[in-house]
Design a protein around this motif. Structure first.
Motif, PDB file in Angstrom:
ATOM      1  N   SER A   1       7.547  47.342  42.962  1.00 33.43           N
ATOM      2  CA  SER A   1       8.616  46.552  42.353  1.00 33.43           C
ATOM      3  C   SER A   1       9.955  46.826  43.021  1.00 33.43           C
ATOM      4  CB  SER A   1       8.722  46.873  40.862  1.00 33.43           C
ATOM      5  OG  SER A   1       7.505  46.621  40.202  1.00 33.43           O
TER       6      SER A   1
ATOM      7  N   TYR B   1      14.336  45.398  42.926  1.00 28.28           N
ATOM      8  CA  TYR B   1      15.330  44.792  42.038  1.00 28.28           C
ATOM      9  C   TYR B   1      16.663  44.635  42.760  1.00 28.28           C
ATOM     10  CZ  TYR B   1      12.023  47.217  38.970  1.00 28.28           C
ATOM     11  OH  TYR B   1      10.879  47.698  38.378  1.00 28.28           O
TER      12      TYR B   1
ATOM     13  N   TYR C   1      20.712  44.327  41.487  1.00 25.53           N
ATOM     14  CA  TYR C   1      21.674  44.402  40.404  1.00 25.53           C
ATOM     15  C   TYR C   1      23.069  44.158  40.962  1.00 25.53           C
ATOM     16  CZ  TYR C   1      18.192  47.048  37.638  1.00 25.53           C
ATOM     17  OH  TYR C   1      17.086  47.464  36.946  1.00 25.53           O
TER      18      TYR C   1
ATOM     19  N   GLN D   1      27.149  45.305  39.856  1.00 28.10           N
ATOM     20  CA  GLN D   1      27.930  46.182  38.997  1.00 28.10           C
ATOM     21  C   GLN D   1      29.397  45.835  39.166  1.00 28.10           C
ATOM     22  OE1 GLN D   1      27.993  50.464  39.825  1.00 28.10           O
ATOM     23  NE2 GLN D   1      27.907  50.848  37.626  1.00 28.10           N
TER      24      GLN D   1
ATOM     25  N   MET E   1      31.759  48.621  34.426  1.00 29.52           N
ATOM     26  CA  MET E   1      30.648  48.058  33.652  1.00 29.52           C
ATOM     27  C   MET E   1      29.320  48.609  34.128  1.00 29.52           C
ATOM     28  SD  MET E   1      31.832  44.111  33.256  1.00 29.52           S
ATOM     29  CE  MET E   1      30.469  43.739  32.164  1.00 29.52           C
ATOM     30  N   GLY E   2      28.310  48.308  33.362  1.00 31.36           N
ATOM     31  CA  GLY E   2      26.961  48.738  33.717  1.00 31.36           C
ATOM     32  C   GLY E   2      26.329  47.803  34.730  1.00 31.36           C
ATOM     33  N   LEU E   3      25.048  47.983  34.914  1.00 32.92           N
ATOM     34  CA  LEU E   3      24.286  47.220  35.887  1.00 32.92           C
ATOM     35  C   LEU E   3      23.675  45.984  35.236  1.00 32.92           C
ATOM     36  CD1 LEU E   3      22.630  50.406  37.239  1.00 32.92           C
ATOM     37  CD2 LEU E   3      23.989  48.892  38.662  1.00 32.92           C
TER      38      LEU E   3
ATOM     39  N   LEU F   1      20.992  42.825  35.964  1.00 33.66           N
ATOM     40  CA  LEU F   1      19.892  42.443  36.840  1.00 33.66           C
ATOM     41  C   LEU F   1      20.058  41.005  37.305  1.00 33.66           C
ATOM     42  CD1 LEU F   1      17.112  43.347  37.997  1.00 33.66           C
ATOM     43  CD2 LEU F   1      16.087  42.369  35.934  1.00 33.66           C
TER      44      LEU F   1
ATOM     45  N   TYR G   1      14.410  40.175  40.326  1.00 31.80           N
ATOM     46  CA  TYR G   1      13.487  41.261  40.599  1.00 31.80           C
ATOM     47  C   TYR G   1      12.190  40.704  41.176  1.00 31.80           C
ATOM     48  CZ  TYR G   1      11.063  40.108  36.211  1.00 31.80           C
ATOM     49  OH  TYR G   1      10.376  39.475  35.207  1.00 31.80           O
TER      50      TYR G   1
ATOM     51  N   PHE H   1      23.561  46.578  44.042  1.00 34.09           N
ATOM     52  CA  PHE H   1      22.604  47.662  44.216  1.00 34.09           C
ATOM     53  C   PHE H   1      21.191  47.107  44.249  1.00 34.09           C
ATOM     54  CE2 PHE H   1      25.190  51.354  44.021  1.00 34.09           C
ATOM     55  CZ  PHE H   1      26.266  51.038  43.208  1.00 34.09           C
TER      56      PHE H   1
ATOM     57  N   GLN I   1      13.500  53.907  38.332  1.00 35.26           N
ATOM     58  CA  GLN I   1      13.960  53.132  39.479  1.00 35.26           C
ATOM     59  C   GLN I   1      14.818  54.007  40.383  1.00 35.26           C
ATOM     60  OE1 GLN I   1      15.769  49.417  38.254  1.00 35.26           O
ATOM     61  NE2 GLN I   1      14.055  48.909  36.902  1.00 35.26           N
TER      62      GLN I   1
ATOM     63  N   PHE J   1      17.612  53.952  43.408  1.00 32.70           N
ATOM     64  CA  PHE J   1      18.667  53.044  43.838  1.00 32.70           C
ATOM     65  C   PHE J   1      19.140  53.323  45.259  1.00 32.70           C
ATOM     66  CE2 PHE J   1      19.817  50.590  40.110  1.00 32.70           C
ATOM     67  CZ  PHE J   1      19.157  51.277  39.113  1.00 32.70           C
TER      68      PHE J   1
END
Lengths: 112, 110
Positions: free
Chosen positions: B31, B33, B35, B37, B41-43, B45, B48, B90, B99, B101
């Motif tokens: 897998s 992904y 993202y 950012q 703030m957060g990540l 998606l 994927y 990312f 995961q 990164f």
């Protein structure tokens, strides 16, 4: 929608003290949780994880506590050091394949 | 092992330009992904790929396309960049839930 969130956006602690970073989650179906550390200008790095069938897991200087009753996750860092200064994210897997849902992050600042 | 690598590290685009962000992993993960950012703030998606040959939209897919070139590589394309796409991107890979990164690509669209 269901999401992961954090209580405190910034935490300032004295070097040598213990730090506690909190995270609330709302999806009761989540069965796996991770804490990541992100230093300035870098990608998130895995710190520690915990399955939903556990309530505590310890690593080197870090402990994660899971309280499923109140859907709360915390990261405890013992004897906080300047190198611990970073943003900390919690993330949950809610059985949606391998995907994680990330919280907004808490910035930890360590004062010398 | 290099883990997850991303190129470029930095990029400045003008509105309307296109570009492709590259990502590769050497951990044999199924897998991958992408993202974004945004500051403080957060990540979130974007897209994927659960396995080679498959891709799916994430939370914020508009304005992006992806290609899972092979098991190692997963690219993200901006066809017509907009200032709202200014962000740090990312790439991550995983075999199960944990995961890993990459270092990120800092993109500015003027």
């Amino acid at each position: 929608g269901e999401s992961v969130g954090l209580h405190l956006p910034t935490l300032s602690v004295q070097e040598g003290d213990n730090s506690i970073i909190n995270c609330a989650y709302s999806n009761s179906a989540s069965d796996y949780f991770i804490w990541y550390k992100q230093e300035s200008g870098k990608g998130p790095q895995f710190i520690i994880d915990i399955r939903s069938n556990m309530d505590k897991r310890q690593g080197q200087r870090v402990t994660v506590l899971l309280n499923k009753t109140v859907k709360h996750l915390s990261l405890q860092i013992a004897a906080t050091q300047p190198g611990d200064s970073a943003v900390y994210f919690c993330a949950e897997n809610n059985n949606a394949g391998n995907m994680l849902t990330f919280g907004g992050g808490t910035r930890l600042m360590v004062k010398p | 092992n290099a883990g997850v690598t991303q190129t470029p590290k930095f990029q400045v685009l003008k509105t309307g330009q296109s570009m492709t962000l590259q990502c590769a992993q050497d951990m044999n993960h199924n897998s991958m992904y992408w993202y974004r950012q945004d500051p403080g703030m957060g990540l979130r998606l974007i897209y994927y790929s659960a396995s080679e040959g498959t891709t799916d939209k994430g939370e914020v897919p508009n304005g992006y396309n992806v290609s899972r070139l092979n098991k190692r590589e997963f690219s993200l394309r901006l066809e017509s960049a907009a200032p709202s796409q200014t962000s740090v991107y990312f790439c991550a890979s995983s075999d199960r839930w944990e995961q890993y990164f990459g270092p990120g690509t800092r993109l500015t669209v003027t």
